[in-house]
Motif scaffolding. Sequence first.
Motif, PDB file in Angstrom:
ATOM      1  N   LEU A 213      63.822   4.585  -5.810  1.00 50.08           N
ATOM      2  CA  LEU A 213      62.687   5.289  -5.212  1.00 50.08           C
ATOM      3  C   LEU A 213      62.033   4.431  -4.130  1.00 50.08           C
ATOM      4  N   GLU A 214      61.919   3.150  -4.385  1.00 47.06           N
ATOM      5  CA  GLU A 214      61.340   2.234  -3.406  1.00 47.06           C
ATOM      6  C   GLU A 214      62.131   2.252  -2.107  1.00 47.06           C
ATOM      7  N   ARG A 215      63.449   2.178  -2.212  1.00 49.88           N
ATOM      8  CA  ARG A 215      64.308   2.189  -1.016  1.00 49.88           C
ATOM      9  C   ARG A 215      64.267   3.558  -0.318  1.00 49.88           C
ATOM     10  N   ALA A 216      64.159   4.611  -1.098  1.00 48.80           N
ATOM     11  CA  ALA A 216      64.074   5.949  -0.500  1.00 48.80           C
ATOM     12  C   ALA A 216      62.808   6.091   0.335  1.00 48.80           C
ATOM     13  N   LEU A 217      61.701   5.554  -0.165  1.00 49.89           N
ATOM     14  CA  LEU A 217      60.443   5.614   0.582  1.00 49.89           C
ATOM     15  C   LEU A 217      60.516   4.760   1.843  1.00 49.89           C
ATOM     16  N   ILE A 218      61.157   3.603   1.746  1.00 52.45           N
ATOM     17  CA  ILE A 218      61.319   2.739   2.921  1.00 52.45           C
ATOM     18  C   ILE A 218      62.167   3.433   3.979  1.00 52.45           C
ATOM     19  N   SER A 219      63.185   4.156   3.522  1.00 51.47           N
ATOM     20  CA  SER A 219      64.103   4.828   4.443  1.00 51.47           C
ATOM     21  C   SER A 219      63.469   6.034   5.131  1.00 51.47           C
ATOM     22  N   THR A 220      62.739   6.846   4.370  1.00 49.88           N
ATOM     23  CA  THR A 220      62.209   8.093   4.935  1.00 49.88           C
ATOM     24  C   THR A 220      60.789   7.967   5.479  1.00 49.88           C
ATOM     25  N   HIS A 221      60.077   6.912   5.071  1.00 51.45           N
ATOM     26  CA  HIS A 221      58.686   6.721   5.515  1.00 51.45           C
ATOM     27  C   HIS A 221      58.470   5.238   5.882  1.00 51.45           C
ATOM     28  N   PRO A 222      59.226   4.738   6.855  1.00 50.07           N
ATOM     29  CA  PRO A 222      59.238   3.291   7.129  1.00 50.07           C
ATOM     30  C   PRO A 222      57.894   2.696   7.546  1.00 50.07           C
ATOM     31  N   ILE A 223      57.069   3.448   8.239  1.00 49.98           N
ATOM     32  CA  ILE A 223      55.817   2.893   8.756  1.00 49.98           C
ATOM     33  C   ILE A 223      54.816   2.611   7.635  1.00 49.98           C
ATOM     34  N   TYR A 224      54.749   3.521   6.677  1.00 48.75           N
ATOM     35  CA  TYR A 224      53.718   3.422   5.635  1.00 48.75           C
ATOM     36  C   TYR A 224      54.278   3.113   4.247  1.00 48.75           C
ATOM     37  N   SER A 225      55.570   2.831   4.155  1.00 48.61           N
ATOM     38  CA  SER A 225      56.200   2.664   2.846  1.00 48.61           C
ATOM     39  C   SER A 225      55.609   1.514   2.037  1.00 48.61           C
ATOM     40  N   LYS A 226      55.137   0.461   2.701  1.00 53.33           N
ATOM     41  CA  LYS A 226      54.571  -0.677   1.975  1.00 53.33           C
ATOM     42  C   LYS A 226      53.369  -0.228   1.138  1.00 53.33           C
ATOM     43  N   SER A 227      52.474   0.532   1.750  1.00 53.38           N
ATOM     44  CA  SER A 227      51.308   1.038   1.019  1.00 53.38           C
ATOM     45  C   SER A 227      51.719   2.041  -0.045  1.00 53.38           C
ATOM     46  N   TYR A 228      52.658   2.947   0.294  1.00 56.02           N
ATOM     47  CA  TYR A 228      53.102   3.945  -0.673  1.00 56.02           C
ATOM     48  C   TYR A 228      53.654   3.272  -1.929  1.00 56.02           C
ATOM     49  N   ASN A 229      54.516   2.275  -1.732  1.00 58.00           N
ATOM     50  CA  ASN A 229      55.137   1.613  -2.875  1.00 58.00           C
ATOM     51  C   ASN A 229      54.124   0.800  -3.683  1.00 58.00           C
ATOM     52  N   GLU A 230      53.161   0.199  -3.008  1.00 57.57           N
ATOM     53  CA  GLU A 230      52.118  -0.547  -3.728  1.00 57.57           C
ATOM     54  C   GLU A 230      51.305   0.387  -4.629  1.00 57.57           C
ATOM     55  N   TRP A 231      50.907   1.540  -4.099  1.00 58.10           N
ATOM     56  CA  TRP A 231      50.119   2.492  -4.890  1.00 58.10           C
ATOM     57  C   TRP A 231      50.948   3.057  -6.038  1.00 58.10           C
ATOM     58  N   LEU A 232      52.230   3.320  -5.760  1.00 58.61           N
ATOM     59  CA  LEU A 232      53.119   3.837  -6.792  1.00 58.61           C
ATOM     60  C   LEU A 232      53.214   2.860  -7.971  1.00 58.61           C
ATOM     61  N   LEU A 233      53.425   1.588  -7.656  1.00 55.64           N
ATOM     62  CA  LEU A 233      53.548   0.580  -8.716  1.00 55.64           C
ATOM     63  C   LEU A 233      52.229   0.358  -9.451  1.00 55.64           C
ATOM     64  N   GLN A 234      51.108   0.522  -8.756  1.00 65.64           N
ATOM     65  CA  GLN A 234      49.812   0.407  -9.428  1.00 65.64           C
ATOM     66  C   GLN A 234      49.669   1.501 -10.487  1.00 65.64           C
ATOM     67  N   GLY A 235      50.042   2.728 -10.131  1.00 62.63           N
ATOM     68  CA  GLY A 235      49.985   3.825 -11.093  1.00 62.63           C
ATOM     69  C   GLY A 235      50.976   3.639 -12.223  1.00 62.63           C
ATOM     70  N   TYR A 236      52.135   3.088 -11.895  1.00 62.70           N
ATOM     71  CA  TYR A 236      53.175   2.817 -12.903  1.00 62.70           C
ATOM     72  C   TYR A 236      52.665   1.795 -13.917  1.00 62.70           C
ATOM     73  N   GLU A 237      52.126   0.690 -13.414  1.00 57.08           N
ATOM     74  CA  GLU A 237      51.610  -0.357 -14.304  1.00 57.08           C
ATOM     75  C   GLU A 237      50.441   0.150 -15.144  1.00 57.08           C
ATOM     76  N   ARG A 238      49.528   0.874 -14.525  1.00 59.60           N
ATOM     77  CA  ARG A 238      48.360   1.357 -15.255  1.00 59.60           C
ATOM     78  C   ARG A 238      48.779   2.250 -16.431  1.00 59.60           C
ATOM     79  N   THR A 239      49.779   3.100 -16.223  1.00 60.81           N
ATOM     80  CA  THR A 239      50.232   3.993 -17.287  1.00 60.81           C
ATOM     81  C   THR A 239      50.840   3.215 -18.444  1.00 60.81           C
ATOM     82  N   PHE A 240      51.589   2.159 -18.126  1.00 60.84           N
ATOM     83  CA  PHE A 240      52.160   1.319 -19.188  1.00 60.84           C
ATOM     84  C   PHE A 240      51.056   0.619 -19.970  1.00 60.84           C
ATOM     85  N   ARG A 241      50.062   0.106 -19.264  1.00 60.72           N
ATOM     86  CA  ARG A 241      48.985  -0.612 -19.945  1.00 60.72           C
ATOM     87  C   ARG A 241      48.149   0.340 -20.805  1.00 60.72           C
TER      88      ARG A 241
END
Length: 270
Positions: A213-241
Amino acid sequence: MSVQLITTAQELLNNIPLNVISQGAEAIVFETQTHPFLPKSNQSPTTKFIIKYRPRKPYRHPTLDLQIVSSRTQSEARLLHKLYQLGIKAPKLIAVDGPNGIIWMESVGGTLPNGETSSLKNMLWFKEKSQEEREDQRNEPNIALDDEVKDIMSKVGGAVAKLHLANIVHGDLTSSNIILDQHNDKWEPMLIDFGLSSYSLLAEDEAVDLYVLERALISTHPIYSKSYNEWLLQGYERTFREAAASKKFTEISRRLQDVRLRGRKRSMLG
């Protein structure tokens, strides 16, 4: 797209009206207004359903092909039912015909302001294009990185986390396989297309899911993918915690770093 494949699908489905949505390597996806069980008098013209059809492969032995099509179709149907039982947002299973490779499910998602289907990819592209069209207003907040996008990406991370907490890996996580449903003026992500999904207790497999998913976001949304992936992982971690599964998250996070490293090495070696 082969007309013969569509004709075969219509014959198997009693010639109900079908609208082709997409075709992949393994299946064709149709939209229809016909419910498989309800009489016509009880069906609404505004209600839509999705039919996923796995056509036969002429290059395979007929007996083997029947086993593969039936097994994969029934496996995906069982998984959709399991997700419903677990309360994980995904299309609700309506009917399955394993030998003929047919899954009937509810239609999910809606339409974006530009008329496109509300997939995560289309939503992000819509936001990014809207931002491009107002580049002259440099003092205005960036639409592609607004609170709505941050909320959506965080919820996407949460949705993937719930899947992994159930020891299920998607197998093909892309921004096209995440549909946004609107509830109370909020977009809620829903995962779709579980044709490559499986059960796994390995943190490595879940890390690969995230990496894809991270690579897919980098490929299709290269300009903003860094922020997208950071927010995605924040939600992922929060759900686990929130699920008191911090130890499992730590292991997946460590494995994700390893997977990224291997991916970079492959890129360097070509």
